[in-house]
Each structure stands twice: as structure tokens, then as C-alpha cells.
Design a protein around this motif. Structure first.
Motif, PDB file in Angstrom:
ATOM      1  N   THR A 121     121.406  43.058 -39.233  1.00 14.32           N
ATOM      2  CA  THR A 121     120.088  43.622 -39.579  1.00 14.32           C
ATOM      3  C   THR A 121     119.045  43.244 -38.535  1.00 14.32           C
ATOM      4  OG1 THR A 121     120.590  43.568 -41.934  1.00 14.32           O
ATOM      5  CG2 THR A 121     118.266  43.698 -41.319  1.00 14.32           C
ATOM      6  N   LYS A 122     119.047  41.949 -38.180  1.00 13.38           N
ATOM      7  CA  LYS A 122     118.071  41.500 -37.181  1.00 13.38           C
ATOM      8  C   LYS A 122     118.307  42.162 -35.835  1.00 13.38           C
ATOM      9  CE  LYS A 122     115.689  38.839 -39.796  1.00 13.38           C
ATOM     10  NZ  LYS A 122     114.301  39.237 -40.121  1.00 13.38           N
ATOM     11  N   ILE A 123     119.603  42.307 -35.507  1.00 17.62           N
ATOM     12  CA  ILE A 123     119.911  42.980 -34.238  1.00 17.62           C
ATOM     13  C   ILE A 123     119.415  44.417 -34.271  1.00 17.62           C
ATOM     14  CG2 ILE A 123     121.800  43.847 -32.798  1.00 17.62           C
ATOM     15  CD1 ILE A 123     123.347  41.307 -33.564  1.00 17.62           C
ATOM     16  N   GLY A 124     119.650  45.076 -35.417  1.00 18.45           N
ATOM     17  CA  GLY A 124     119.176  46.458 -35.565  1.00 18.45           C
ATOM     18  C   GLY A 124     117.667  46.548 -35.493  1.00 18.45           C
ATOM     19  N   GLU A 125     116.977  45.588 -36.162  1.00 23.86           N
ATOM     20  CA  GLU A 125     115.515  45.584 -36.096  1.00 23.86           C
ATOM     21  C   GLU A 125     115.030  45.360 -34.670  1.00 23.86           C
ATOM     22  OE1 GLU A 125     114.297  42.600 -38.792  1.00 23.86           O
ATOM     23  OE2 GLU A 125     114.627  43.816 -40.602  1.00 23.86           O
ATOM     24  N   GLY A 126     115.729  44.431 -33.969  1.00 25.27           N
ATOM     25  CA  GLY A 126     115.346  44.167 -32.585  1.00 25.27           C
ATOM     26  C   GLY A 126     115.522  45.389 -31.705  1.00 25.27           C
ATOM     27  N   LEU A 127     116.681  46.039 -31.884  1.00 24.85           N
ATOM     28  CA  LEU A 127     116.909  47.254 -31.101  1.00 24.85           C
ATOM     29  C   LEU A 127     115.904  48.332 -31.451  1.00 24.85           C
ATOM     30  CD1 LEU A 127     120.821  47.420 -31.192  1.00 24.85           C
ATOM     31  CD2 LEU A 127     119.363  46.752 -29.271  1.00 24.85           C
ATOM     32  N   GLY A 128     115.574  48.424 -32.746  1.00 23.14           N
ATOM     33  CA  GLY A 128     114.554  49.394 -33.161  1.00 23.14           C
ATOM     34  C   GLY A 128     113.209  49.074 -32.559  1.00 23.14           C
ATOM     35  N   GLY A 129     112.865  47.767 -32.503  1.00 19.96           N
ATOM     36  CA  GLY A 129     111.598  47.364 -31.892  1.00 19.96           C
ATOM     37  C   GLY A 129     111.550  47.707 -30.423  1.00 19.96           C
ATOM     38  N   TYR A 130     112.686  47.440 -29.727  1.00 17.84           N
ATOM     39  CA  TYR A 130     112.747  47.819 -28.312  1.00 17.84           C
ATOM     40  C   TYR A 130     112.613  49.319 -28.136  1.00 17.84           C
ATOM     41  CZ  TYR A 130     113.913  43.223 -26.462  1.00 17.84           C
ATOM     42  OH  TYR A 130     113.856  41.926 -26.072  1.00 17.84           O
ATOM     43  N   SER A 131     113.217  50.079 -29.023  1.00 15.76           N
ATOM     44  CA  SER A 131     113.115  51.538 -28.939  1.00 15.76           C
ATOM     45  C   SER A 131     111.671  51.986 -29.096  1.00 15.76           C
ATOM     46  CB  SER A 131     113.986  52.179 -30.030  1.00 15.76           C
ATOM     47  OG  SER A 131     113.840  53.577 -30.024  1.00 15.76           O
ATOM     48  N   VAL A 132     110.970  51.400 -30.086  1.00 13.58           N
ATOM     49  CA  VAL A 132     109.547  51.727 -30.286  1.00 13.58           C
ATOM     50  C   VAL A 132     108.733  51.305 -29.076  1.00 13.58           C
ATOM     51  CG1 VAL A 132     107.504  51.212 -31.668  1.00 13.58           C
ATOM     52  CG2 VAL A 132     109.693  51.623 -32.791  1.00 13.58           C
ATOM     53  N   TYR A 133     109.066  50.106 -28.533  1.00 13.25           N
ATOM     54  CA  TYR A 133     108.334  49.597 -27.378  1.00 13.25           C
ATOM     55  C   TYR A 133     108.473  50.547 -26.185  1.00 13.25           C
ATOM     56  CZ  TYR A 133     107.412  46.779 -23.238  1.00 13.25           C
ATOM     57  OH  TYR A 133     106.950  46.344 -22.044  1.00 13.25           O
ATOM     58  N   PHE A 134     109.726  50.961 -25.926  1.00 17.49           N
ATOM     59  CA  PHE A 134     109.950  51.847 -24.791  1.00 17.49           C
ATOM     60  C   PHE A 134     109.326  53.212 -25.014  1.00 17.49           C
ATOM     61  CE2 PHE A 134     113.560  48.895 -23.844  1.00 17.49           C
ATOM     62  CZ  PHE A 134     113.095  48.475 -22.624  1.00 17.49           C
ATOM     63  N   ARG A 135     109.355  53.690 -26.267  1.00 20.10           N
ATOM     64  CA  ARG A 135     108.695  54.958 -26.547  1.00 20.10           C
ATOM     65  C   ARG A 135     107.196  54.835 -26.337  1.00 20.10           C
ATOM     66  NH1 ARG A 135     112.248  55.377 -31.012  1.00 20.10           N
ATOM     67  NH2 ARG A 135     110.573  54.700 -32.413  1.00 20.10           N
ATOM     68  N   SER A 136     106.630  53.704 -26.820  1.00 14.29           N
ATOM     69  CA  SER A 136     105.185  53.478 -26.636  1.00 14.29           C
ATOM     70  C   SER A 136     104.850  53.369 -25.154  1.00 14.29           C
ATOM     71  CB  SER A 136     104.745  52.204 -27.366  1.00 14.29           C
ATOM     72  OG  SER A 136     104.995  52.314 -28.759  1.00 14.29           O
ATOM     73  N   LEU A 137     105.716  52.668 -24.396  1.00 12.47           N
ATOM     74  CA  LEU A 137     105.479  52.519 -22.964  1.00 12.47           C
ATOM     75  C   LEU A 137     105.519  53.878 -22.269  1.00 12.47           C
ATOM     76  CD1 LEU A 137     105.051  50.563 -20.609  1.00 12.47           C
ATOM     77  CD2 LEU A 137     107.540  50.378 -20.406  1.00 12.47           C
ATOM     78  N   SER A 138     106.474  54.712 -22.673  1.00 15.22           N
ATOM     79  CA  SER A 138     106.570  56.051 -22.114  1.00 15.22           C
ATOM     80  C   SER A 138     105.323  56.872 -22.447  1.00 15.22           C
ATOM     81  CB  SER A 138     107.816  56.756 -22.641  1.00 15.22           C
ATOM     82  OG  SER A 138     107.898  58.075 -22.160  1.00 15.22           O
ATOM     83  N   ASP A 139     104.845  56.739 -23.705  1.00 18.84           N
ATOM     84  CA  ASP A 139     103.635  57.462 -24.114  1.00 18.84           C
ATOM     85  C   ASP A 139     102.431  56.988 -23.302  1.00 18.84           C
ATOM     86  OD1 ASP A 139     105.140  58.847 -25.932  1.00 18.84           O
ATOM     87  OD2 ASP A 139     104.574  57.588 -27.644  1.00 18.84           O
ATOM     88  N   LEU A 140     102.352  55.649 -23.098  1.00 14.37           N
ATOM     89  CA  LEU A 140     101.232  55.105 -22.331  1.00 14.37           C
ATOM     90  C   LEU A 140     101.261  55.596 -20.885  1.00 14.37           C
ATOM     91  CD1 LEU A 140     101.055  51.408 -23.596  1.00 14.37           C
ATOM     92  CD2 LEU A 140      99.351  53.203 -23.943  1.00 14.37           C
ATOM     93  N   ARG A 141     102.459  55.634 -20.302  1.00 16.18           N
ATOM     94  CA  ARG A 141     102.575  56.125 -18.932  1.00 16.18           C
ATOM     95  C   ARG A 141     102.143  57.585 -18.842  1.00 16.18           C
ATOM     96  NH1 ARG A 141     108.461  53.519 -17.306  1.00 16.18           N
ATOM     97  NH2 ARG A 141     107.699  51.414 -16.841  1.00 16.18           N
ATOM     98  N   GLU A 142     102.572  58.373 -19.823  1.00 14.55           N
ATOM     99  CA  GLU A 142     102.193  59.777 -19.828  1.00 14.55           C
ATOM    100  C   GLU A 142     100.689  59.934 -20.000  1.00 14.55           C
ATOM    101  OE1 GLU A 142     103.202  63.887 -22.339  1.00 14.55           O
ATOM    102  OE2 GLU A 142     104.339  62.051 -22.702  1.00 14.55           O
ATOM    103  N   GLU A 143     100.104  59.114 -20.901  1.00 13.26           N
ATOM    104  CA  GLU A 143      98.662  59.179 -21.123  1.00 13.26           C
ATOM    105  C   GLU A 143      97.895  58.737 -19.882  1.00 13.26           C
ATOM    106  OE1 GLU A 143      95.284  57.370 -24.201  1.00 13.26           O
ATOM    107  OE2 GLU A 143      97.410  56.949 -24.501  1.00 13.26           O
ATOM    108  N   ASN A 144      98.390  57.675 -19.205  1.00 13.80           N
ATOM    109  CA  ASN A 144      97.734  57.200 -17.978  1.00 13.80           C
ATOM    110  C   ASN A 144      97.791  58.254 -16.883  1.00 13.80           C
ATOM    111  OD1 ASN A 144      96.996  54.737 -19.010  1.00 13.80           O
ATOM    112  ND2 ASN A 144      98.817  53.668 -18.292  1.00 13.80           N
ATOM    113  N   GLU A 145      98.916  58.952 -16.784  1.00 13.60           N
ATOM    114  CA  GLU A 145      99.043  60.005 -15.782  1.00 13.60           C
ATOM    115  C   GLU A 145      98.060  61.131 -16.063  1.00 13.60           C
ATOM    116  OE1 GLU A 145      99.989  61.841 -12.447  1.00 13.60           O
ATOM    117  OE2 GLU A 145     100.707  59.845 -13.054  1.00 13.60           O
TER     118      GLU A 145
END
Length: 282
Positions: free
Chosen positions: A55-79
């Protein structure tokens, strides 16, 4: 073959085999005896730590997925923001360019209105060569545009100098502070006559001097100096500069005035070449 026999006889193999048999037999016996709930409970208890880890591993992977999605959104917004900033800067630059062009056009029209008897050719400074002895400006107009040697060059502020060399699409000009320059001039306030020339000493400060002034002439600091149009290549009435100092020359028993030109020779980008004018005669 001997290795396999040794493996079967090893203590580790026997213990592992017994443990596997017990884990297989005990749940089966308990289920036959109707104690299946205990089996499920035991299995659930044993599996709980593993479930927690997964469960914790899944939550961690989910958090990383959200983080990378947020990072991608931020990069797109900055561009997008950078693109908007570039567009805004382009608009500001275009607006400044339009204002500059309008200001120059107003000045140009003002000069034309003031000197309606002049014919002008607009030019841009496309080169500047400076040495210890002179500064030469290359302009974007030449013989194809009717430009000839000795034609006056001005800006909306006043006199720049004259054309010294021509090509088909270009010409070169020197300023009035150069040692080869001389122009007949007069004091606007009093009408006192003299000659404005460039000197080696003053040119480095962007200054020139007015000479051949009679010793009793009415000339003082702050007087405006204009071209006289007499005995020179320049028409009458062009602004030359302002008197900053008047000195007596004991050798010639005349006066000499230091002149601050109206034109800033270090900041010239657009000029007007006077291609024709009415000659002034006395």
C-alpha cells in the motif's frame, strides 16, 4: 548426482521441507476440522505487513505520478507565460519603434516646414569609423538618390557636417567638429560674423570654435550660432550650437568663442541630407 544427494541430506533442505509440509498440512487439517476461519485469520495476519508495504509503495508511486504530472503542468504553464512575456515585449518594442518613428517624422516635417526652400533626402547612419584624427559617418544614401559631395548633413537638432565621398547607394560624411570642417556663421542675437571650425584639441570633447571675430564684437556666453550661408557650402540659418566661452586671441587681436554643438555626435542614427537649397547672397 553427488551434489543433489548432498542437497537432500543438508539440514537446511530438511528444515525447509518440513516447514513447507507443515504449512501445507496444518491449514488443510484445520479446514477439515471446520476451523477455516482460524486459517484465514492467520493468513490475513501474516499477509498484513506485506499489504501495508504494498500500500505504501503504491501510495508513493501515486505521489510520484502526481508530482511528475504537476511538474509537467508547471513546465507547460511556464512556457505559456514565457511566450506571453515575449509577445508583450515584442508589442512594447513595436510601440516604442512606432513612437520613435512618429517623433522623427514630426521633427522631419518640422524642419521641412521651417526650411521650405530646401530639398531633403532622409538617410540612416549605417557605419561609423573613428580614429585619432577624424570620425566618418557612412550614410544609407548615394548618387542613386541624388547625393553629391559637399552636400550639408543635418538632424532635427542642427548641423552635423557635410558629405565627403559618395557611392551608388551610400555616402560618407564628417562632422563640423573635425579639423577639415569650416562654416561661415553669425551670432543670432547680434549678427556678429565669424567662421566656425573644428580643432584637434576640441574635437575629443565634441566641441568646435568660432574665429575671426572682431575684438569689439557683441558676443557672449549663451549666444546661439547659426550658419551665415556666405562663402560656404551650407545654407543660411542652420543651427550650429551655443557659445560656452569667449577668449581674446592676442596673436591676431581678435576674439575666439568655444561652441557647444546642438547635435550630439555620439548619438546620431538618422540624418537629412540637403540636396538643394536657395543660395544666399549679400
Amino acid at each position: 548426482m553427488g551434489t543433489i544427494i548432498k542437497l537432500f541430506k543438508s539440514r537446511f533442505f530438511i528444515i525447509a521441507l518440513c516447514t513447507a509440509l507443515l504449512l501445507s498440512i496444518i491449514p488443510t487439517v484445520l479446514c477439515i476440522m471446520g476451523q477455516g476461519d482460524y486459517v484465514r485469520s492467520a493468513i490475513q495476519t501474516a499477509a498484513t505487513p506485506f499489504q501495508w508495504c504494498f500500500t505504501k509503495i503504491g501510495e508513493g508511486l501515486g505521489g510520484y505520478s502526481v508530482y511528475f504530472r504537476s511538474l509537467s503542468d508547471l513546465r507547460e504553464e511556464n512556457e505559456k507565460l514565457r511566450e506571453e512575456l515575449r509577445n508583450s515585449q515584442d508589442k512594447v518594442y513595436d510601440a516604442e519603434l512606432i513612437l520613435e518613428q512618429n517623433e522623427y517624422l514630426r521633427s522631419y516635417l518640422g524642419v521641412k516646414a521651417e526650411h521650405s526652400d530646401f530639398s531633403f533626402e532622409e538617410a540612416t547612419v549605417i557605419g561609423r569609423e573613428s580614429t585619432n584624427y577624424r570620425t566618418v559617418y557612412t550614410l544609407s544614401r548615394g548618387t542613386m538618390h541624388g547625393v553629391e559631395v559637399n552636400m550639408p548633413v543635418i538632424t532635427e537638432d542642427g548641423l552635423v557636417g557635410y558629405v565627403t565621398e559618395t557611392g551608388a547607394t551610400w555616402c560618407r560624411a564628417v562632422s563640423l567638429v573635425e579639423t577639415a570642417s569650416a562654416v561661415g556663421a553669425y551670432v543670432e542675437r547680434s549678427g556678429v560674423l565669424g567662421v566656425v571650425e573644428g580643432t584637434y584639441e576640441l574635437r575629443f570633447d565634441g566641441l568646435c570654435r568660432m574665429i575671426y571675430i572682431e575684438p569689439d564684437s557683441d558676443i557672449r556666453e549663451g549666444d546661439r550660432i547659426l550658419t551665415s550661408g556666405v562663402g560656404s557650402i551650407y545654407p543660411r540659418g542652420l543651427c550650429v550650437g551655443t557659445v560656452s566661452r569667449v577668449d581674446a586671441d592676442p596673436a591676431t587681436r581678435t576674439l575666439a568663442a568655444t561652441i557647444v554643438p546642438d547635435v550630439d555626435f555620439s548619438d546620431i542614427s538618422k540624418v537629412m541630407i540637403i540636396t538643394d537649397y536657395k543660395v544666399f547672397t549679400e
